[in-house]
Design an enzyme around this catalytic site. Structure first.
Site, short mmCIF file in Angstrom:
data_model
loop_
_atom_site.label_atom_id
_atom_site.label_comp_id
_atom_site.label_asym_id
_atom_site.label_seq_id
_atom_site.Cartn_x
_atom_site.Cartn_y
_atom_site.Cartn_z
N LYS A 151 38.28 38.89 40.88
CA LYS A 151 38.59 37.53 40.48
C LYS A 151 39.65 36.85 40.98
O LYS A 151 40.47 37.45 41.73
CB LYS A 151 39.09 37.74 38.78
CG LYS A 151 38.24 38.63 37.82
CD LYS A 151 37.17 37.53 37.46
CE LYS A 151 36.22 38.10 36.39
NZ LYS A 151 35.63 37.22 35.79
N ASP A 176 34.39 35.84 42.06
CA ASP A 176 34.18 35.01 40.76
C ASP A 176 35.50 34.27 40.58
O ASP A 176 36.56 34.73 40.42
CB ASP A 176 34.02 35.94 39.59
CG ASP A 176 33.83 35.15 38.12
OD1 ASP A 176 33.66 33.84 38.58
OD2 ASP A 176 33.71 35.72 37.35
N GLU A 202 30.40 33.58 42.82
CA GLU A 202 30.21 33.20 41.46
C GLU A 202 31.10 31.97 41.04
O GLU A 202 32.29 31.94 40.76
CB GLU A 202 30.27 34.45 40.50
CG GLU A 202 29.92 34.35 38.97
CD GLU A 202 29.76 35.49 38.17
OE1 GLU A 202 29.64 35.35 37.10
OE2 GLU A 202 30.36 36.49 38.86
N LYS A 247 23.84 36.78 30.69
CA LYS A 247 25.07 37.28 29.61
C LYS A 247 24.34 37.18 28.24
O LYS A 247 23.87 36.05 27.91
CB LYS A 247 26.24 36.89 29.57
CG LYS A 247 26.95 37.21 30.86
CD LYS A 247 28.47 36.65 30.92
CE LYS A 247 29.25 36.82 32.39
NZ LYS A 247 30.54 36.13 32.21
#
Length: 321
Positions: A151, A176, A202, A247
């Protein structure tokens, strides 16, 4: 006639979960139980403020279709009654679970999917100082994780990524940014990640800024997360993204998620399977998708101090369906 229950749960995390949008110390989920003939199906969702959801709004949405559920609402009817999102996911998951239990089988078997004995899942390295993120990555590697999801926000990108790559030179890294970057400087950042052998980036830009990716030459695949919810999202992603993150809380359940994954592949996108912070219930509902994705990011329950019982079997970087 069915009996339907809907309620909220809060599951403390063992470690704060830090991304560009903020810090979480617990996973708040909404659970739907549908009982028919002494057999109970259970579904779970995670309301996400980024999409205008809260536990209260999701509970209210579920309540609007309670009477229809009690009278036998089907999954097909549910798709028309509620918009995609967390509330529909909890109900859709409960209906799949109910049918599987009624037929003494699994959701994967209902979809003619044979699951592997083990699914490699990403383990998340959350935002911290570069040396802390490197240490977290090294520890995850030592415990057996081979796919790490890093992240990032808009700060210390070079410092963090260089430190992490030095700590885990053989790990597969995906990054991400959770919409925290801007188009200025994106090309240089993509080149940095490619030079560090990062496998995928991402959602670097806010979903509303996807036009900046049109005809953008990039040296590594870019995956749409916040920009991709259902099949209707795909036309706008063509020529901008190489992959989509599916998702259940975005698609409104497995029913649409299966169709989205199929349509994405047919249109040339690779597929990633993701999750929110959740219990094993939410991951179990998504398992039919796990066998044929480029990356699986299903470590949500591993952040919980205690998981639901019965829980799925996780080891660091590994899920045993």
């Amino acid at each position: 006639m069915r009996t339907v229950k809907v309620y909220q749960e809060a599951w403390p995390l063992h470690t704060p979960f830090v991304i560009s949008r903020g810090t979480r110390s617990e996973a708040v989920v909404v659970v739907v139980e549908i009982e028919q003939g002494g057999i109970k199906g259970v579904g779970e969702c995670t309301p996400y403020p980024r999409y205008g959801e809260s536990d209260a709004s999701v509970l209210a949405q579920v309540t609007t279709v309670l009477s229809q559920l009690e009278r036998g609402m089907t999954r097909a009817e549910l798709q028309q009654a509620l918009l995609p999102g967390a509330a529909r996911n909890a109900i859709d998951s409960a209906l799949w679970d109910l049918e599987a239990r009624q037929k003494h089988t699994t959701i994967s078997a209902l979809n003619a999917v044979e699951l592997p004995e083990m699914v490699t899942t990403a383990q998340t390295v959350t935002i911290a100082a570069p040396e802390q993120m490197a240490a977290s990555a090294a520890l995850l590697w030592q415990k057996g994780a081979r796919l790490l999801k890093v992240k990032l926000d808009d700060r210390l990108i070079t410092e963090r990524m260089v430190a992490i790559r030095a700590a885990v030179p053989e790990a597969i890294l995906i990054v991400d940014a959770n919409e925290s970057w801007r188009s200025d400087g994106l090309a240089a950042r993509c080149q940095l990640l490619a030079d560090l052998n990062v496998a995928m980036l991402e959602q670097p830009l806010p979903a509303g800024d996807d036009d900046a990716l049109a005809n953008f030459i990039h040296p590594l695949p870019i995956c749409a997360d916040e920009s991709c919810h259902t099949r209707s999202s795909l036309p706008a992603l063509a020529g901008r993204y190489d992959m989509v993150n599916v998702k259940l809380d975005k698609t409104g359940g497995l029913t649409e998620a299966l169709l989205l994954a199929q349509a994405a592949r047919e249109q040339g996108f690779d597929v990633m399977l993701g999750c929110m912070l959740c219990t094993s219930r939410a991951i179990a509902a998504a398992l039919p998708l796990a066998a044929k994705v480029r990356f699986a990011d299903l470590d949500g329950p591993t952040w919980l101090a205690v998981d639901v019982e019965p829980s799925l079997h996780f080891e660091t970087g590994k899920l045993y369906p």
